[in-house]
Motif scaffolding. Structure first.
Motif, PDB file in Angstrom:
ATOM      1  N   LYS A 169      28.214 -11.915  44.255  1.00  0.00           N
ATOM      2  CA  LYS A 169      27.395 -11.697  43.063  1.00  0.00           C
ATOM      3  C   LYS A 169      28.110 -12.203  41.813  1.00  0.00           C
ATOM      4  N   THR A 173      21.354 -12.115  34.871  1.00  0.00           N
ATOM      5  CA  THR A 173      22.468 -11.159  34.916  1.00  0.00           C
ATOM      6  C   THR A 173      21.990  -9.749  34.593  1.00  0.00           C
ATOM      7  N   TYR A 194      20.416  -8.015  37.674  1.00  0.00           N
ATOM      8  CA  TYR A 194      21.372  -7.529  38.664  1.00  0.00           C
ATOM      9  C   TYR A 194      22.195  -6.356  38.132  1.00  0.00           C
ATOM     10  N   LYS A 232      20.112  -3.128  37.984  1.00  0.00           N
ATOM     11  CA  LYS A 232      19.936  -2.624  39.347  1.00  0.00           C
ATOM     12  C   LYS A 232      21.198  -1.929  39.840  1.00  0.00           C
ATOM     13  N   GLU A 233      22.353  -2.513  39.546  1.00  0.00           N
ATOM     14  CA  GLU A 233      23.636  -1.940  39.965  1.00  0.00           C
ATOM     15  C   GLU A 233      23.886  -0.593  39.311  1.00  0.00           C
TER      16      GLU A 233
END
Length: 451
Positions: A387, A431, A434, A437-438
């Motif tokens: 990632k 970015t 992601y 979501k993290e």
């Protein structure tokens, strides 16, 4: 007072981030001021062609020396998580492997550079009248690459220890030497491009000497001979994470090739010189955001290794907030002072007239770039190499390079400048997706014992 590694996991995040980010920002500021003044002196005392030559050569040498940066950042992630998990022996083995990998790979690049110098310079855009000053500048810089690579690697390890002030000093020392030697070699001794290169090469060596002094006398990482033995699992872990940073630098090098050729084809030597000014300003003006990103890495890496996930989330949020505020202020200043900035570098009226538009467009999306920088840095600090690689390459590799190849066909030189903010927006959206979501799923789930 320097931060100890234990304090990375216990101290208030705001105070810790400031302690880590401010010295990193000051170090990057001095490094970028060094490059900025170097470019100004070269432009004023040698000429605008000299700026174009430096613009061609520096991406080559930075690509070679970025092996050190890559191994430093990748190994620094391994090292920070090892220290956070209480495994100091792994940290020492990691550092010993970093030293050997950096020196070996940088030396190989130097040998290749010596044998294929003309081919490299032509590839990176040394066309027409740019070629001769580029060759003169290239060789002294090339010989100094192993020292620069070791400095870059060592600086990231120093920061991973939490010793941000020493990392700052390591970046300040070569700046002072380079500027002083520029004046001596270019102005006093009239050595031209060779003098500019010699000044830069010597400054890299002074940085190496300071980094060596730190690890002998000040570091918590006291290496022994047994640590200078390649261990495949460690080398593999360092390499996987280092590949993220080196891939980014590789893509930056490819971007430099495409940019320099496009700029020359659509605007000649003058456009290459204009981008030389713009690229220097990018590094100089964005130093606070880059400093926040550098300060973020050891805090996030240490706390991820220690499984303090709430502290990781807080560090992400604060880093983005501070970075966005700083980037917005920078954008406003660039809008207001674009023309005076251009006049500092050169007396060429054409460059002074055309540079402000380029500056304003290249910086147009800067208020949002903190999301992209911090997001990519988080995945690297957490050891998520794939990632991290995806997000690190997104701006230059997935968006900017295609845009620079396509847009100038329809918009001419303006297509080059407008490509930058479009790439910033697209990579930030990717970015942000992601990272959100993290933060809302994986980090929270780990915290509650679900994963």
């Amino acid at each position: 007072m320097a931060v100890t590694t234990d304090e990375l996991g216990t101290q208030d995040i705001k105070k810790l981030l400031i302690k880590q980010a401010v010295p990193a920002s000051i170090g990057i500021l001095f490094m970028s001021v060094n490059i900025l003044i170097d470019t100004i002196l070269v432009g004023q005392w040698i000429g605008s062609l000299a700026i174009a030559a430096v613009t061609v050569v520096m991406p080559i040498t930075f690509l070679m020396s970025s092996l050190g940066m890559a191994i430093g950042v990748g190994g620094g992630s391994v090292l920070s998580r090892a220290l956070g998990g209480g495994d100091k022996e792994k940290a020492l083995i990691t550092f010993g492997n970093q030293v050997m990998m950096t020196f070996l790979l940088a030396s190989i690049f130097v040998v290749l550079g010596l044998f294929f110098s003309d081919e490299m310079l032509i590839l990176f855009g040394a066309k027409g009248a740019i070629m001769e000053p580029a060759k003169e500048f290239f060789f002294p810089i090339l010989i100094s690459v192993p020292f620069l690579a070791l400095c870059m690697m060592g600086n990231n390890v120093i920061r991973a220890e939490g010793k941000a002030k020493f990392a700052m000093v390591a970046m300040i020392i070569p700046a002072f030497f380079n500027i002083a030697l520029d004046i001596l070699f270019i102005k006093v001794l009239n050595l031209g491009m060779f003098g500019a290169a010699l000044a830069t090469a010597i400054s890299y060596f002074t940085c190496f000497l300071f980094v060596l002094w730190f690890f002998v006398f000040k570091s918590e990482l006291k290496l022994e001979l047994k640590h200078f033995k390649f261990q495949f699992p460690i080398v593999k872990e360092i390499s996987e994470l280092s590949f993220v940073t080196f891939s980014r630098q590789g893509v930056v090098a490819i971007l430099s090739i495409i940019l320099n050729h496009s700029l020359y084809n659509y605007g000649g030597e003058h456009s290459v010189a204009i981008y030389g000014i713009v690229s220097r300003m990018l590094m100089f003006a964005l130093f606070p955001i880059l400093g926040v990103t550098q300060g973020f890495l050891p805090i996030a890496g240490y706390n991820y290794g220690a499984e303090n996930y709430e502290r990781v989330k807080e560090t992400i949020s604060l880093s983005i907030k501070y970075g966005a505020i700083l980037a917005t202020l920078i954008f406003v200043l660039i809008l207001i002072f674009a023309k005076p900035i251009a006049a500092i570098f050169t007396t060429d009226p054409l460059i002074i007239d055309q540079t402000p538009e380029a500056l304003r467009w290249v910086f147009a999306a800067s208020p949002i770039i903190a999301i992209q920088l911090i997001g990519a840095a988080y995945f690297q600090a957490a050891g998520m190499a794939r990632k991290a690689l995806l997000l690190t390459l997104s701006k230059q590799g997935f968006f900017l390079i295609p845009l620079v190849l396509i847009l100038p066909n329809f918009l001419g030189i303006f297509g080059v400048w407008i490509a930058f903010p479009i790439a910033d927006v697209l990579s930030t959206i990717l970015t942000g997706y992601y990272l959100k979501k993290e933060m809302t799923t994986k980090l929270s789930q780990i915290k509650n014992g679900i994963l």
